[in-house]
Design an enzyme around this catalytic site. Structure first.
Site: not given
Lengths: 95, 463
Positions: B55, B130, B154
Site C-alpha cells: 500500500k 482505504s 481499512s
C-alpha cells in the site's frame, strides 16, 4: 455542536489550512453534521473510566549514536536544499 | 501461466520458478490493472521472489511513496518500512505500490488523488478502502499477497468487499516504522491474501518487535500456521448482539448461514453483549482524527513533498503548500481533529472519547472472559456504487461500524469471504480474538475457509 464560519476560520488557522468563505462555510456545515453524530458520546456513563495516559511507560533505549539518513537522499527529496546541507526556507525570524 | 496465480502460493511455487511467477504477476498486472487502477507504481525491475504489493502509505526504497496525495510530490523514501525490509529479507519481491484513499482516510479508495480503484466483481462499484488497491490486486489475482494498513478497518473492509482475506493484527504486533502515521494509537499494517494460510505465512515473516517502533510488542512471534488444520470443535464463539440486531436482508441471511457452517464444524455459538460497541465510530472519528491532525502537521512544504510556487513567506509555505497538496477529505479530518484537541474542547471531545474507548475495552475484555472469539459481519453491506457515498461523509464513515471497534481496543481481527450477494458481490465474516491470539484467530478462519472454499471463485476479470 454547531460550527460557524468564524469557528471554522479559527480551527483552520490552528491547522495551517486556508479556505475561502465558501470553503469555510462548507467545512463548517460538514463539521457540524459530523460533530452532532459524535455528540452521542455525551450519553455514555464514563464514571471510573479514564481515557488518560497509558499505564505503560514509553520504552527507552541507550543513547548510542547510529548512522542516520543519507544526506543525498534528503537533498533529492527537498524542495530547496543548499550545497552545504541546509533546507532553504523563507525568512522565519521577523515574520 | 496466470492460472498459477490462482493457486495458493505454496502450491504455485512447486510448479514454476520464482522468475516465472514474477513474470506471471507482471503480465497479470499489465492485463488487468488498467481497468481496475489498483497500482500506482509497478516495479518492472522487481527482483525474483514471491510478488507482494505494498500500500502506498508504506515506504519503500527505490520507488515512490505518495500516500495517494499530491502533497508528497515525487518523494522517494530513503528507507524501507521494517515490514517491507523483512519481506525482502525473506525472499519476497516488492512488485509495486497500491492505491488508497489519500493518507488512508476513507472507506472506498475514491479519495485517492489519482482516481479510484474499481471492484473486480463489478467495476461500477468501489473496492472499499482505504486499502482498496491492495484488496483489488489480490482479488484480481495480480499478486498473491499485499500489505495494507488499518486505522478503522481499512484492510478488513476492502478485503470484505473484494472477497479476499484481510487481517488486522494486534496493535503492536507488526512494526509501524515506515507506515506513514495517521492515528498512532490505532494504526497497524495489515495483510491481504486469497487464503488464510498465505496470510499466516506472511504474518510470521513481518511480525515481531522492532527497536525503531517503541509501540511494537516484545511478545514472541508465534507459529501462526501451526493450528490451521486443528478445527474449531468445542471452541466458543460470541455473536455480538448489538451488531447483529440491526442486520437485515442478504447480509443477515449470509451471516446466519456462516453461523450454521461454524456450528456444523463443532463451534459453540451464543449471543454476547458488547454494550458500548455502537459508540465506536464516534470514538474513532475523534481519536483518529485528533491524532491525524498532529501527524499530518509534518507535511509543511519544508523538507519534502510539494512546496507551493506561490509561497513567499514562511506562513505561505505552510498554508499554500498544505492547501494545494491535501484533498478535501484529509482537510475535513484535520479540521475535526484540530477542533477536538483545541483549548476549551479537548476534555469534552478527545478526553471523553478516550474514556468511552476505555469502557469499550472493558466491554470486550468481559466478552473474551466467556468466549474464544467474537463474530460480526465485516461490513453492513456489500460493495456500493462509485459515487454513492462521496457526498455524505458520515454515511461513508458508517462503513466501518463493525471494523473500527477492534482498532480502538487493539485486538486482532480477520475478514474471511462468506459468500456472495444475489448480485454476485462478495460478503464477509469477521472474527475477532483477544490480544495476541492471531494463531487461534487464523485457526478459526481456516476452519471456516475449509468448509466453504469461496476463495476458489474468481471475479469476471480473471476468467
Amino acid at each position: 455542536m454547531k460550527i460557524d464560519r468564524d469557528e471554522a476560520k479559527r480551527i483552520a488557522g490552528l491547522a495551517h489550512l486556508e479556505f475561502d468563505d465558501a470553503g469555510l462555510d462548507r467545512m463548517a456545515g460538514e463539521m457540524t453534521k459530523i460533530l452532532s453524530y459524535i455528540d452521542q458520546l455525551r450519553e455514555v456513563d464514563i464514571a471510573g473510566f479514564d481515557g488518560g495516559s497509558s499505564t505503560d511507560a514509553t520504552p527507552l533505549r541507550e543513547d548510542v549514536p547510529r548512522p542516520s539518513i543519507d544526506r543525498a537522499a534528503v537533498a533529492s527529496n527537498a524542495p530547496a536544499f543548499s550545497a552545504d546541507g541546509h533546507f532553504i526556507v523563507p525568512k522565519v525570524i521577523g515574520e | 501461466m496466470s492460472e498459477l496465480l490462482n493457486l495458493p502460493w505454496h502450491e504455485a511455487k512447486t510448479q514454476a520458478t520464482a522468475r516465472e511467477l514474477l513474470d506471471a504477476s507482471l503480465r497479470a498486472i499489465d492485463e488487468r490493472n488498467p481497468a481496475l487502477n489498483a497500482f500506482l507504481h509497478v516495479a518492472r525491475d522487481a527482483a525474483d521472489g514471491m510478488p507482494v504489493a505494498v500500500k502506498d502509505n508504506i515506504v519503500t526504497i527505490g520507488m515512490p511513496t505518495t500516500c495517494a496525495s499530491r502533497i508528497l510530490g515525487s518523494f522517494v523514501s530513503p528507507f524501507d518500512a521494517t515490514a517491507v525490509a523483512r519481506l525482502r529479507q525473506s525472499g519476497c519481491s516488492i512488485i509495486g505500490k497500491t492505491n488508497l484513499d489519500e493518507f488512508a482516510m476513507g472507506s472506498s479508495t475514491e479519495h485517492s488523488a489519482f482516481g479510484t480503484s474499481r471492484n473486480p466483481w463489478d467495476t461500477t462499484r468501489v473496492p472499499g478502502g482505504s486499502s482498496g488497491g491492495s484488496a483489488v490486486a489480490v482479488a484480481a489475482r495480480m499478486v498473491p499477497a499485499a500489505l495494507g494498513s488499518e486505522t478503522g478497518g481499512s484492510v478488513r473492509q476492502p478485503a470484505a468487499l473484494c472477497g479476499v482475506v484481510g487481517l488486522k493484527p494486534t496493535y503492536g504486533r507488526i512494526s509501524r516504522n515506515g507506515l506513514v502515521a495517521f492515528g498512532s494509537s490505532v494504526d497497524q499494517i495489515g495483510i491481504v491474501t486469497k487464503t488464510v494460510r498465505e496470510c499466516a505465512d506472511l504474518l510470521g515473516v513481518i511480525a515481531g518487535h522492532d527497536p525503531l517502533d517503541s509501540t511494537s510488542s516484545s511478545a514472541s512471534v508465534d507459529d501462526y500456521a501451526a493450528d490451521l488444520d486443528a478445527g474449531i470443535r468445542g471452541l466458543r464463539f460470541g455473536v455480538v448482539r448489538e451488531a447483529v440486531s440491526q442486520l437485515e436482508g442478504e447480509v443477515r441471511a449470509n451471516f446466519d448461514d456462516a453461523l450454521t457452517v461454524l456450528r456444523g464444524a463443532g463451534a459453540v455459538i451464543e449471543e454476547v453483549s458488547v454494550p458500548t460497541i455502537g459508540y465506536a465510530i464516534a470514538v474513532y472519528y475523534i481519536v483518529a482524527n485528533a491524532e491525524a491532525s498532529a501527524n499530518l502537521s509534518r507535511f509543511d512544504g519544508i523538507r519534502y513533498g510539494h512546496r507551493s510556487a506561490r509561497a513567499k513567506t514562511i506562513r505561505e509555505v505552510y498554508f499554500e503548500s498544505r492547501g494545494e497538496g491535501f484533498g478535501d477529505e484529509v482537510k475535513r479530518r484535520i479540521m475535526l481533529g484540530t477542533f477536538a484537541l483545541s483549548s476549551g474542547y479537548y476534555d469534552a471531545y478527545y478526553g471523553r472519547a478516550q474514556a468511552v474507548r476505555a469502557r469499550l475495552r472493558a466491554d470486550f475484555d468481559a466478552a473474551f472472559a466467556r468466549f474464544d472469539y467474537l463474530l460480526t459481519p465485516t461490513t453492513p453491506e456489500p460493495a456500493f456504487a462509485i459515487g454513492a457515498k462521496t457526498g455524505d461523509p458520515l454515511a461513508m464513515y458508517l462503513s466501518d461500524i463493525f471494523t473500527a471497534p477492534a482498532n480502538l481496543v487493539g485486538i486482532p481481527a480477520i475478514a474471511v469471504p462468506s459468500g456472495f450477494s444475489r448480485g454476485k458481490l462478495p460478503l464477509s465474516l469477521q472474527v475477532m480474538g483477544p490480544h495476541f491470539s492471531e494463531r487461534a484467530l487464523l485457526r478459526a478462519a481456516s476452519a471456516f475457509e475449509r468448509e466453504t472454499g469461496y476463495w476458489r471463485e474468481l471475479p469476471p476479470v480473471c476468467t
